[in-house]
Write an enzyme that holds these catalytic residues in place. Structure first.
Site, short mmCIF file in Angstrom:
data_model
loop_
_atom_site.label_atom_id
_atom_site.label_comp_id
_atom_site.label_asym_id
_atom_site.label_seq_id
_atom_site.Cartn_x
_atom_site.Cartn_y
_atom_site.Cartn_z
N TRP A 131 0.82 -1.22 0.00
CA TRP A 131 0.00 0.00 0.00
C TRP A 131 0.85 1.26 0.00
O TRP A 131 1.86 1.35 0.69
CB TRP A 131 -0.90 0.01 1.23
N ASP A 134 -0.24 9.20 0.50
CA ASP A 134 0.24 10.56 0.27
C ASP A 134 1.74 10.69 -0.05
O ASP A 134 2.57 10.09 0.64
CB ASP A 134 -0.03 11.42 1.50
N ARG A 257 -3.22 18.24 11.68
CA ARG A 257 -2.22 17.42 10.97
C ARG A 257 -1.66 18.08 9.71
O ARG A 257 -2.18 19.05 9.19
CB ARG A 257 -2.81 16.06 10.60
#
Length: 646
Positions: A131, A134, A257
């Site tokens: 996987w 970003d 974040r």
């Protein structure tokens, strides 16, 4: 790599990177009751203000882990996830959804290994397996472009998020490096999440990233290279006093974040902005720092837009009003505009807006409030999210990356062993012809992959016609197409606004375009097209669209019609560039004013069966098409031969 004789970067706390030892109460960026009280007052005021060559054949060898006809394993989707209580991966920890809704077994398609193998791209960056999401902390350093990325080293589904790392000398051919950072501290035990790199004037590098703590609190953390003499930046050190920032009072622990690249102001202090929200209002805080350890929050916010929800993966940078070069992040003068971009957690779309940055009070104001962040322009109108830019001082340009996630099922991703790709890196400039938008364009290095080319001039495509273009295999292509319109006087003007229900619509002036990743019988195809709409007042609006609805016979794949209006100025023809790389199609209209990324999973239109066509579904015009089409080679994307490094 032997670094025993190499000078190491000073640890934080040693000059000149960091001034002084970390304070004993480092977990709180505010000291004393007075500062806490001021923060509360600030937030109360805030609430008041905001209401992813050559001819190819299927592989002869298939992975042992797959059957020739792969059915979804019952064990890959727990029964609990097929119920109405299903929640996307990532949501429980406070990040955007990282999985698609489960699909019942009755809809599973009999994917073959050849189909899965074809889906893997040839020149878009993606890891060897597992996987990815970003892009993080991109930078150019000592001859190498560095790309870090959110990565699960254990599986093709989201989880155990670490920082993957790869390097390139040209942004196209990539070498995988060992993991840069893993979740091994209390402050990032639930994930080393997204962040940004800042190159300091003295040549040092600081990396700020979001850590998800053992208690699922989003905090900001500092890391830096252990060895600045190493151009590969193999080893990274996390600051011993992390975290350097925690959520301010009144902000939820899961709503804080993705720190940006820092920029320096006229006072010599550095600024970063971090995404958050208050209720449903998306916003970005600004912090100032002199040492990247101690921070002060600015009064107010950089910007906020009601109703847009959580802003993540914020990006903030200048673009020149007139010029063909990118700008360092710290540039601010009357000759620039500032781009504020947010990835909207609620809609999974990257929105940007152009405006003015006011240093005196750390605020940004959009040029056009109706095109504000979250309610106006998008970087990309297709499958695209969590983008990140950096200033490439090597070639004086601003480079943009975006994440292309899958639209099939998790079980299919587990079967093929990987998920997600990054877009082709794009250069970003201000469109001084329109004055209202950015221009995005594939980096020039992609042209080094070009092989043989084929030219077509003035190909007539009559109303209702489809014309095949004989170019051979059409799996890896760089297509330039220009359309000249020939109206039919006998037709009555009627038109549909937008992209309609897809390329099967028939109106006076559209749609017309090309069919990529199509098989000979057109049982599978992906139209990239223009549609021209006339209003009753006589205004003309051109739309640029991509239709995935017939891209695959597989029923368990998400397929959608994407698109938006695109400015076509007086004297301009309708033209587009379309880059095809197996299951990814990136389309750029009118020089890059409107961009669409398509994610397709054909079952027939693969390998040598992939074809390219022109089509014209307009009833009121013929079109003539002129094209130049290159076959593209595959990029070299392999592990770095570290055993050859002295």
């Amino acid at each position: 790599m032997d670094t025993s004789d190499s000078p190491y970067a000073p640890l934080p706390g040693e000059e000149p990177l960091i001034s002084g030892p970390p304070p004993t109460n480092y977990r709180r960026p505010w000291k004393g009751f007075a500062v806490i009280l001021a923060s509360v007052v600030f937030l109360l005021s805030l609430v008041g203000l905001i209401i992813h060559q050559g001819p190819q054949q299927p592989p002869d060898v298939v992975p042992e882990k797959q059957d020739e006809h792969h059915h979804r394993p019952q064990s890959t989707i727990p029964a609990s996830e097929t119920s109405s209580s299903w929640e996307p991966r990532g949501k429980a920890l406070g990040v955007s959804a990282k999985s698609n809704p489960p699909v019942s077994d009755e809809l599973s398609y009999n994917w073959t290994n050849a189909m899965f193998s074809w889906q893997r791209t040839a020149f878009h960056f993606q890891p060897e397996e597992n996987w990815m999401n970003d892009p993080n902390g991109p930078l150019f350093y000592k001859g190498w472009y560095h790309l870090f990325y959110q990565y699960n080293p254990d599986s093709a589904i989201w989880g155990n998020i670490t920082w993957g790392h790869a390097v390139s000398t040209d942004l196209i051919h990539w070498l995988y490096l060992p993991l840069a950072m893993v979740a091994d501290q209390w402050y990032d035990a639930n994930g080393v999440w997204s962040g940004s790199a800042t190159l300091l004037p003295d040549g040092k590098i600081v990396m700020l990233y979001t850590g998800d703590t053992v208690d699922a609190v989003q905090v900001q953390c500092l890391a830096y290279p252990a060895n600045l003499s190493d151009p590969l930046l193999l080893d990274w050190v996390k600051y011993s006093g992390n975290p350097v920032l925690t959520p301010p009072p009144g902000i939820l622990s899961t709503d804080f974040r993705d720190p940006t690249t820092a920029w320096v102001g006229p006072d010599g202090k550095w600024r970063i902005t971090i995404g958050s929200k208050v209720n449903t209002t998306g916003l970005s805080f600004v912090y100032t720092t002199e040492d990247f350890i101690n921070y002060n929050i600015s009064e107010g916010v950089l910007h906020a837009v009601p109703g847009t929800g959580m802003w993540e993966c914020i990006d903030f940078y200048p673009v020149a009003i007139n010029g063909s070069k990118g700008l360092d992040t710290s540039v601010n003068n009357p000759g620039v505009k500032h781009v504020l971009k947010a990835s909207l957690d609620d809609t999974k779309v990257d929105h940007y807006a152009l405006g003015t940055y006011f240093e005196e009070n750390e605020t940004w104001v959009p040029d056009n409030p109706t095109l504000d962040v979250g309610i106006g322009l998008k970087y990309d109108y297709g499958r695209y999210y969590a983008s990140k830019t950096f200033y490439d001082q090597n070639k004086e340009r601003r480079i943009l990356w975006g994440w292309i996630n899958e639209t099939d099922t998790e079980s299919d991703d587990l079967a093929k062993g990987w998920a997600s790709v990054q877009t082709i890196p794009r250069s970003v400039l201000f469109d001084n012809k329109t004055g209202t938008n950015l221009i995005q364009w594939p980096v020039e290095e992609i042209e080094d992959l070009r092989l043989n080319s084929t030219d077509f001039s003035d190909v007539l495509v009559e109303a209702g016609a489809v014309v095949e273009l004989d170019i051979g295999t059409a799996t890896q292509l760089d297509i330039f197409v220009e359309f000249e319109i020939e109206p039919l006087e006998s037709e009555t003007v009627n038109s549909s606004v937008g992209c309609g229900d897809g390329a099967t619509d028939r109106t006076s002036f559209g749609p017309f375009g090309i069919l990529v990743i199509a098989d000979e019988t057109l049982s599978e195809l992906t139209p990239i097209y223009f549609n021209i709409a006339n209003s009753t007042e006589g205004d003309v609006t051109t739309y640029f669209c991509a239709d995935e609805t017939r891209s695959s016979k597989a029923p368990d794949v998400f397929k959608q019609v994407y698109g938006s209006a695109v400015p076509v100025l007086e004297g301009e023809k309708h033209f587009a560039r379309v880059v095809v790389d197996h299951s990814i199609v990136e389309s750029f209209a009118q020089g890059g004013r409107t961009v669409i990324t398509s994610r397709v999973y054909p079952t027939e239109a693969i390998y040598g069966a992939a074809r390219l066509f022109l089509f014209n579904n307009a009833t009121g015009l013929n079109v003539k098409a002129t094209l130049k089409i290159w076959q593209l080679n595959s990029a070299f994307i392999h592990p770095f031969p570290l055993d050859q490094v002295e």
